[in-house]
Design a protein around this motif. Structure first.
Motif, PDB file in Angstrom:
ATOM      1  N   LEU A  65       0.395   7.848  17.976  1.00 62.08           N
ATOM      2  CA  LEU A  65       0.364   9.148  17.295  1.00 62.08           C
ATOM      3  C   LEU A  65       1.725   9.823  17.377  1.00 62.08           C
ATOM      4  O   LEU A  65       2.314   9.934  18.456  1.00 62.08           O
ATOM      5  N   GLY A  66       2.218  10.240  16.220  1.00 63.21           N
ATOM      6  CA  GLY A  66       3.519  10.886  16.162  1.00 63.21           C
ATOM      7  C   GLY A  66       4.673   9.923  15.953  1.00 63.21           C
ATOM      8  O   GLY A  66       5.790  10.352  15.652  1.00 63.21           O
ATOM      9  N   ARG A  67       4.427   8.625  16.101  1.00 61.19           N
ATOM     10  CA  ARG A  67       5.488   7.626  15.919  1.00 61.19           C
ATOM     11  C   ARG A  67       5.227   6.742  14.705  1.00 61.19           C
ATOM     12  O   ARG A  67       6.180   6.290  14.050  1.00 61.19           O
ATOM     13  N   PHE A  68       3.965   6.456  14.408  1.00 56.29           N
ATOM     14  CA  PHE A  68       3.587   5.573  13.301  1.00 56.29           C
ATOM     15  C   PHE A  68       2.946   6.399  12.187  1.00 56.29           C
ATOM     16  O   PHE A  68       2.259   7.385  12.452  1.00 56.29           O
ATOM     17  N   THR A  69       3.153   5.942  10.954  1.00 54.02           N
ATOM     18  CA  THR A  69       2.533   6.588   9.798  1.00 54.02           C
ATOM     19  C   THR A  69       1.954   5.522   8.878  1.00 54.02           C
ATOM     20  O   THR A  69       2.669   4.610   8.457  1.00 54.02           O
ATOM     21  N   ILE A  70       0.673   5.656   8.566  1.00 54.40           N
ATOM     22  CA  ILE A  70       0.039   4.746   7.614  1.00 54.40           C
ATOM     23  C   ILE A  70      -0.009   5.424   6.250  1.00 54.40           C
ATOM     24  O   ILE A  70      -0.228   6.637   6.153  1.00 54.40           O
TER      25      ILE A  70
END
Length: 120
Positions: A65-70
């Motif tokens: 959370l906060g590092r990856f974006t789907i």
């Protein structure tokens, strides 16, 4: 023939970034929920991130959370995973999954995976 083909993996230094792609074919991509999972050696497969069919709702594992974006592009039948601030513990095979539930029926498809290695 249903296909999910992941790409974009590789070797990256800690703190670096990668963008994974999963290209889908052989089914109606826009009505399926899409997810990214990962599996490290000796560990169970874990959910990393998911996105609803219309793309409005997403969910993430606490560890990313906060590092990856789907995200997804239904016009291109592709789902993406933008990974930033990568850590050695992110090292794993990353797989995409398509699933759908409708009137007590379910469908589920998996890709073969792409290796992500975070190391200096």
């Amino acid at each position: 023939q249903v296909k999910l083909v992941e790409s974009g993996g590789g070797l990256v230094q800690p703190g670096g970034s990668l963008r994974l792609s999963c290209a889908a074919s052989g089914f109606t991509f826009s009505i399926y929920r899409m997810s990214w999972y990962r599996q490290a050696p000796g560990k169970e497969r874990e959910l990393v991130a998911g996105i609803a069919s219309a793309g409005g709702t997403t969910n993430y594992a606490d560890s990313v959370l906060g590092r990856f974006t789907i995200s997804r592009d239904n016009a291109k039948n592709t789902v993406y995973l933008e990974m930033n601030s990568l850590k050695p513990e992110d090292t794993a095979v990353y797989l995409c999954k398509a699933d759908r539930f409708f009137l007590s029926k379910s469908w589920e498809y998996w890709g073969q995976g792409t290796q992500v290695t975070v190391s200096s």
